[in-house]
Write a protein that holds these residues in place. Sequence first.
Motif, PDB file in Angstrom:
ATOM      1  N   LEU A  47       9.684   0.532  -2.591  1.00  0.00           N
ATOM      2  CA  LEU A  47      10.596   1.599  -2.209  1.00  0.00           C
ATOM      3  C   LEU A  47      11.940   1.015  -1.790  1.00  0.00           C
ATOM      4  O   LEU A  47      12.152  -0.193  -1.855  1.00  0.00           O
ATOM      5  N   ARG A  48      12.843   1.856  -1.345  1.00  0.00           N
ATOM      6  CA  ARG A  48      14.181   1.390  -0.965  1.00  0.00           C
ATOM      7  C   ARG A  48      14.165   0.466   0.241  1.00  0.00           C
ATOM      8  O   ARG A  48      14.940  -0.469   0.317  1.00  0.00           O
ATOM      9  N   ASP A  49      13.300   0.737   1.203  1.00  0.00           N
ATOM     10  CA  ASP A  49      13.325  -0.046   2.440  1.00  0.00           C
ATOM     11  C   ASP A  49      12.054  -0.844   2.705  1.00  0.00           C
ATOM     12  O   ASP A  49      11.993  -1.604   3.663  1.00  0.00           O
ATOM     13  N   VAL A  50      11.041  -0.687   1.867  1.00  0.00           N
ATOM     14  CA  VAL A  50       9.771  -1.380   2.115  1.00  0.00           C
ATOM     15  C   VAL A  50       9.027  -1.639   0.806  1.00  0.00           C
ATOM     16  O   VAL A  50       9.076  -0.835  -0.118  1.00  0.00           O
ATOM     17  N   ALA A  51       8.357  -2.795   0.753  1.00  0.00           N
ATOM     18  CA  ALA A  51       7.427  -3.114  -0.333  1.00  0.00           C
ATOM     19  C   ALA A  51       6.032  -3.143   0.292  1.00  0.00           C
ATOM     20  O   ALA A  51       5.848  -3.715   1.364  1.00  0.00           O
ATOM     21  N   ILE A  52       5.072  -2.515  -0.355  1.00  0.00           N
ATOM     22  CA  ILE A  52       3.726  -2.383   0.210  1.00  0.00           C
ATOM     23  C   ILE A  52       2.690  -2.884  -0.792  1.00  0.00           C
ATOM     24  O   ILE A  52       2.707  -2.502  -1.961  1.00  0.00           O
ATOM     25  N   PHE A  53       1.785  -3.740  -0.304  1.00  0.00           N
ATOM     26  CA  PHE A  53       0.630  -4.187  -1.069  1.00  0.00           C
ATOM     27  C   PHE A  53      -0.585  -3.627  -0.336  1.00  0.00           C
ATOM     28  O   PHE A  53      -0.872  -4.016   0.798  1.00  0.00           O
ATOM     29  N   SER A  54      -1.285  -2.670  -0.937  1.00  0.00           N
ATOM     30  CA  SER A  54      -2.439  -2.024  -0.307  1.00  0.00           C
ATOM     31  C   SER A  54      -3.721  -2.554  -0.925  1.00  0.00           C
ATOM     32  O   SER A  54      -3.798  -2.717  -2.145  1.00  0.00           O
ATOM     33  N   VAL A  55      -4.721  -2.809  -0.096  1.00  0.00           N
ATOM     34  CA  VAL A  55      -6.017  -3.275  -0.601  1.00  0.00           C
ATOM     35  C   VAL A  55      -7.093  -2.251  -0.256  1.00  0.00           C
ATOM     36  O   VAL A  55      -7.074  -1.636   0.799  1.00  0.00           O
ATOM     37  N   ALA A  60     -11.068   5.044  -4.637  1.00  0.00           N
ATOM     38  CA  ALA A  60     -10.893   6.420  -4.179  1.00  0.00           C
ATOM     39  C   ALA A  60     -10.653   6.521  -2.668  1.00  0.00           C
ATOM     40  O   ALA A  60     -10.424   7.608  -2.166  1.00  0.00           O
ATOM     41  N   GLU A  61     -10.724   5.431  -1.962  1.00  0.00           N
ATOM     42  CA  GLU A  61     -10.591   5.467  -0.508  1.00  0.00           C
ATOM     43  C   GLU A  61      -9.150   5.264  -0.064  1.00  0.00           C
ATOM     44  O   GLU A  61      -8.271   4.968  -0.859  1.00  0.00           O
ATOM     45  N   THR A  62      -8.964   5.394   1.238  1.00  0.00           N
ATOM     46  CA  THR A  62      -7.683   5.006   1.820  1.00  0.00           C
ATOM     47  C   THR A  62      -7.657   3.480   1.910  1.00  0.00           C
ATOM     48  O   THR A  62      -8.710   2.835   1.942  1.00  0.00           O
ATOM     49  N   PRO A  63      -6.489   2.872   1.956  1.00  0.00           N
ATOM     50  CA  PRO A  63      -6.441   1.400   1.978  1.00  0.00           C
ATOM     51  C   PRO A  63      -7.052   0.816   3.248  1.00  0.00           C
ATOM     52  O   PRO A  63      -6.888   1.358   4.337  1.00  0.00           O
ATOM     53  N   LEU A  64      -7.769  -0.301   3.082  1.00  0.00           N
ATOM     54  CA  LEU A  64      -8.288  -1.031   4.241  1.00  0.00           C
ATOM     55  C   LEU A  64      -7.145  -1.669   5.015  1.00  0.00           C
ATOM     56  O   LEU A  64      -7.109  -1.639   6.236  1.00  0.00           O
ATOM     57  N   MET A  85      -6.419   0.267   8.627  1.00  0.00           N
ATOM     58  CA  MET A  85      -6.766   1.520   7.984  1.00  0.00           C
ATOM     59  C   MET A  85      -6.194   2.731   8.723  1.00  0.00           C
ATOM     60  O   MET A  85      -5.805   3.720   8.115  1.00  0.00           O
ATOM     61  N   ASP A  86      -6.120   2.620  10.041  1.00  0.00           N
ATOM     62  CA  ASP A  86      -5.626   3.731  10.858  1.00  0.00           C
ATOM     63  C   ASP A  86      -4.112   3.716  11.059  1.00  0.00           C
ATOM     64  O   ASP A  86      -3.570   4.555  11.769  1.00  0.00           O
ATOM     65  N   GLY A  87      -3.413   2.761  10.459  1.00  0.00           N
ATOM     66  CA  GLY A  87      -1.960   2.703  10.562  1.00  0.00           C
ATOM     67  C   GLY A  87      -1.432   1.817  11.678  1.00  0.00           C
ATOM     68  O   GLY A  87      -0.229   1.663  11.824  1.00  0.00           O
ATOM     69  N   ARG A  88      -2.342   1.252  12.485  1.00  0.00           N
ATOM     70  CA  ARG A  88      -1.906   0.355  13.564  1.00  0.00           C
ATOM     71  C   ARG A  88      -1.422  -0.964  12.990  1.00  0.00           C
ATOM     72  O   ARG A  88      -2.001  -1.484  12.038  1.00  0.00           O
ATOM     73  N   ILE A  89      -0.385  -1.507  13.601  1.00  0.00           N
ATOM     74  CA  ILE A  89       0.111  -2.816  13.187  1.00  0.00           C
ATOM     75  C   ILE A  89      -0.801  -3.876  13.794  1.00  0.00           C
ATOM     76  O   ILE A  89      -0.896  -3.994  15.021  1.00  0.00           O
ATOM     77  N   LEU A  90      -1.488  -4.628  12.940  1.00  0.00           N
ATOM     78  CA  LEU A  90      -2.397  -5.668  13.402  1.00  0.00           C
ATOM     79  C   LEU A  90      -1.647  -6.960  13.700  1.00  0.00           C
ATOM     80  O   LEU A  90      -2.015  -7.697  14.618  1.00  0.00           O
ATOM     81  N   ARG A  91      -0.612  -7.233  12.907  1.00  0.00           N
ATOM     82  CA  ARG A  91       0.177  -8.443  13.109  1.00  0.00           C
ATOM     83  C   ARG A  91       1.519  -8.270  12.433  1.00  0.00           C
ATOM     84  O   ARG A  91       1.613  -7.676  11.370  1.00  0.00           O
ATOM     85  N   ARG A  92       2.562  -8.807  13.062  1.00  0.00           N
ATOM     86  CA  ARG A  92       3.913  -8.756  12.504  1.00  0.00           C
ATOM     87  C   ARG A  92       4.556 -10.107  12.743  1.00  0.00           C
ATOM     88  O   ARG A  92       4.293 -10.753  13.750  1.00  0.00           O
ATOM     89  N   GLY A  93       5.389 -10.549  11.813  1.00  0.00           N
ATOM     90  CA  GLY A  93       6.049 -11.824  12.010  1.00  0.00           C
ATOM     91  C   GLY A  93       6.999 -12.194  10.892  1.00  0.00           C
ATOM     92  O   GLY A  93       7.226 -11.429   9.954  1.00  0.00           O
ATOM     93  N   HIS A  94       7.552 -13.396  11.021  1.00  0.00           N
ATOM     94  CA  HIS A  94       8.529 -13.903  10.064  1.00  0.00           C
ATOM     95  C   HIS A  94       7.884 -14.710   8.937  1.00  0.00           C
ATOM     96  O   HIS A  94       8.483 -14.870   7.886  1.00  0.00           O
ATOM     97  N   ASP A  95       6.667 -15.224   9.164  1.00  0.00           N
ATOM     98  CA  ASP A  95       5.981 -16.077   8.194  1.00  0.00           C
ATOM     99  C   ASP A  95       4.798 -15.312   7.602  1.00  0.00           C
ATOM    100  O   ASP A  95       3.865 -14.940   8.315  1.00  0.00           O
ATOM    101  N   LEU A  96       4.830 -15.072   6.290  1.00  0.00           N
ATOM    102  CA  LEU A  96       3.791 -14.282   5.632  1.00  0.00           C
ATOM    103  C   LEU A  96       2.410 -14.908   5.776  1.00  0.00           C
ATOM    104  O   LEU A  96       1.435 -14.218   6.060  1.00  0.00           O
TER     105      LEU A  96
END
Length: 112
Positions: A47-55, A60-64, A85-96
């Motif tokens: 998208l314009r402001d975010v790239a998302i990789f969903s697993v 047919a399910e929502t992403p894990l 799965m519930d939308g909570r941020i589990l980890r955020r940082g500068h190094d993938l």
Amino acid sequence: MLTPPPIQFQPAAEVVAFDRGELGVILSLYGRMVAAGEWRDYGMSFLRDVAIFSVFRRAAETPLYRIEKRPRLRNAQGQYAVLGMDGRILRRGHDLTAVLRVVDRKLIRPVD
């Protein structure tokens, strides 16, 4: 004879995407999780402001997990995030690689 007016091309809207190195790191983790039987499918959105990789465990399910790249947050909290799965941020940082360790730990299980 009338000539048609020249076609005006509009520049494509800027989108955020994972580069080759980032995708290599993500797909390496994905391959290990597929081999362990944890994950079965994935999807990508750019998208314009975010790239998302969903697993997904099943298609047919929502992403894990959602692995997001938000370059706008590069100088603040870090541009990479793993969301549960519930939308909570589990980890955020500068190094993938460091951010993905939160998911990689789920692969390591004690042996009974």
